[in-house]
Design a protein around this motif. Structure first.
Motif, PDB file in Angstrom:
ATOM      1  N   GLY A  82      47.687  41.404  37.081  1.00 54.98           N
ATOM      2  CA  GLY A  82      46.739  42.478  36.609  1.00 54.98           C
ATOM      3  C   GLY A  82      45.326  42.332  37.279  1.00 54.98           C
ATOM      4  O   GLY A  82      44.954  41.473  37.605  1.00 54.98           O
ATOM      5  N   VAL A  83      44.720  43.597  37.331  1.00 60.96           N
ATOM      6  CA  VAL A  83      43.438  43.934  37.635  1.00 60.96           C
ATOM      7  C   VAL A  83      42.697  44.392  36.496  1.00 60.96           C
ATOM      8  O   VAL A  83      42.847  45.770  36.030  1.00 60.96           O
ATOM      9  CB  VAL A  83      43.344  44.545  38.865  1.00 60.96           C
ATOM     10  N   VAL A 103      46.292  37.986  35.035  1.00 58.65           N
ATOM     11  CA  VAL A 103      44.970  38.683  35.795  1.00 58.65           C
ATOM     12  C   VAL A 103      44.611  38.057  36.896  1.00 58.65           C
ATOM     13  O   VAL A 103      44.306  36.716  36.865  1.00 58.65           O
ATOM     14  CB  VAL A 103      43.824  39.065  34.753  1.00 58.65           C
ATOM     15  N   ARG A 104      44.071  38.835  38.234  1.00 59.66           N
ATOM     16  CA  ARG A 104      43.979  38.143  39.293  1.00 59.66           C
ATOM     17  C   ARG A 104      42.681  38.898  39.734  1.00 59.66           C
ATOM     18  O   ARG A 104      42.187  38.534  41.081  1.00 59.66           O
ATOM     19  CB  ARG A 104      45.053  37.977  40.326  1.00 59.66           C
ATOM     20  N   ILE A 130      33.890  35.470  38.202  1.00 61.37           N
ATOM     21  CA  ILE A 130      34.949  35.596  38.958  1.00 61.37           C
ATOM     22  C   ILE A 130      35.434  34.989  40.154  1.00 61.37           C
ATOM     23  O   ILE A 130      36.563  34.467  40.399  1.00 61.37           O
ATOM     24  CB  ILE A 130      34.741  37.323  39.703  1.00 61.37           C
ATOM     25  N   GLY A 131      34.285  34.427  40.631  1.00 61.56           N
ATOM     26  CA  GLY A 131      34.575  33.228  41.826  1.00 61.56           C
ATOM     27  C   GLY A 131      35.057  32.131  41.209  1.00 61.56           C
ATOM     28  O   GLY A 131      36.021  31.427  42.001  1.00 61.56           O
ATOM     29  N   GLU A 132      34.697  31.634  40.039  1.00 60.48           N
ATOM     30  CA  GLU A 132      35.367  30.315  39.295  1.00 60.48           C
ATOM     31  C   GLU A 132      36.631  30.700  39.260  1.00 60.48           C
ATOM     32  O   GLU A 132      37.301  29.650  39.232  1.00 60.48           O
ATOM     33  CB  GLU A 132      34.413  30.173  38.157  1.00 60.48           C
ATOM     34  N   GLN A 133      36.970  31.900  38.891  1.00 62.38           N
ATOM     35  CA  GLN A 133      38.468  31.933  38.539  1.00 62.38           C
ATOM     36  C   GLN A 133      39.373  32.121  39.702  1.00 62.38           C
ATOM     37  O   GLN A 133      40.742  32.013  39.792  1.00 62.38           O
ATOM     38  CB  GLN A 133      38.694  33.262  37.797  1.00 62.38           C
ATOM     39  N   GLY A 134      38.921  32.175  40.948  1.00 65.05           N
ATOM     40  CA  GLY A 134      39.466  32.637  42.146  1.00 65.05           C
ATOM     41  C   GLY A 134      40.134  33.903  42.124  1.00 65.05           C
ATOM     42  O   GLY A 134      41.060  34.210  43.034  1.00 65.05           O
ATOM     43  N   TRP A 135      39.498  34.796  41.523  1.00 65.20           N
ATOM     44  CA  TRP A 135      39.884  36.323  41.450  1.00 65.20           C
ATOM     45  C   TRP A 135      39.268  36.978  42.446  1.00 65.20           C
ATOM     46  O   TRP A 135      38.041  36.650  43.262  1.00 65.20           O
ATOM     47  CB  TRP A 135      39.464  36.849  40.275  1.00 65.20           C
TER      48      TRP A 135
END
Length: 277
Positions: A82-83, A103-104, A130-135
């Motif tokens: 998901g986005v 979600v990515r 967002i960066g922390e999630q690697g998304w």
């Protein structure tokens, strides 16, 4: 949670939407559907056309209420990614829960909107999370503004995905404002492009297909096949009457991609970017 099926990857649709006309719509929107696009119908389209996996993108008319999309991810774990669309002040715990469902990425649909000031504290906080999630961050905007948006986002070190060829106008050709500069973004190493929505390129069907062929060749030369991916854009909002999953697959086939590029567009790029096993 339903049992996660062990699905062999045959092809990945990197851009589609699911929704119901009965959902609460965003107050500010350019469009509202008068029909449903349920998950079961989308999965049937994938199956009928040889696709095993898909990526659901939050439609702009639902705003930041991602509950329908998240329920779809939960119903087909492993098969979908998901986005989402979120407010800049979204909490880390909310993103953590979304990540567990598949979600990515986060989409910024800026069509018809004033361009935001990404230097403000709220945006900086969002980009950090967002960066922390690697998304990745997905951008939907006309091509003339894409290069400036990408430059403004570079300090945050995020992976960036550009929707629908960058939304150029097929009638203006490759020399239109922004497109040549878009091509140079391939050298940054953190930008991907979705080769999708050919029918949204503003020209006639013949103009759109001819432009898409030229644009794809230029994009491959500058980005490499490994940062290009194909998406159906199902259910083709605002073009439902004349476009179908079968017709966009036909458009893709008409591009005449060589086997290595076809493999990248339909499998390899999206598999890596969205983390499909």
């Amino acid at each position: 949670m339903p049992h996660e099926p062990d699905l062999h990857i045959t092809a990945i649709d990197s851009h589609a939407h699911v929704f119901s006309r009965g959902l609460a719509m965003a107050q500010e929107r350019r469009y509202a559907p008068d029909y449903d696009a349920p998950l079961a119908e989308y999965l049937g389209q994938l199956l009928a056309h040889g696709f095993s996996h898909g990526v659901l993108v939050q439609p702009s008319f639902l705003g930041t209420d991602n509950s329908y999309l998240l329920a779809a991810l939960q119903a087909a774990p492993g098969q979908l990614r998901g986005v989402v669309m979120v407010e800049p002040n979204v909490q880390r715990e909310t993103l953590d829960a979304m990540a567990r469902l598949g979600v990515r990425g986060v989409r910024l649909n800026l069509m018809g909107q004033a361009l935001p000031d990404f230097s403000t504290g709220a945006w900086r906080q969002l980009f950090q999370r967002i960066g922390e999630q690697g998304w990745h961050l997905e951008l939907h905007r006309q091509v003339a503004d894409i290069p400036a948006l990408v430059r403004a986002l570079q300090p945050y070190g995020l992976d960036l995905v550009i929707d629908h060829f960058g939304r150029p106008d097929a009638r203006q050709g490759l020399g239109q404002p922004g497109f040549a500069e878009l091509l140079t973004l391939g050298g940054l190493g953190n930008v991907w492009v979705k080769v999708s929505g050919i029918y949204r390129l503003e020209g006639s069907p013949q103009q759109n297909l001819a432009f898409a062929r030229q644009a794809l060749g230029a994009l491959e030369a500058h980005f490499g096949a490994e940062r290009l991916m194909w998406g159906s854009d199902w259910p083709h909002t605002q073009h439902e009457a004349g476009v179908s999953f079968a017709s966009v697959v036909g458009q893709f086939d008409a591009l005449g991609c060589a086997a290595p590029l076809r493999q990248a567009l339909l499998v390899d790029t999206a598999q890596r970017l969205f983390g499909f096993d």
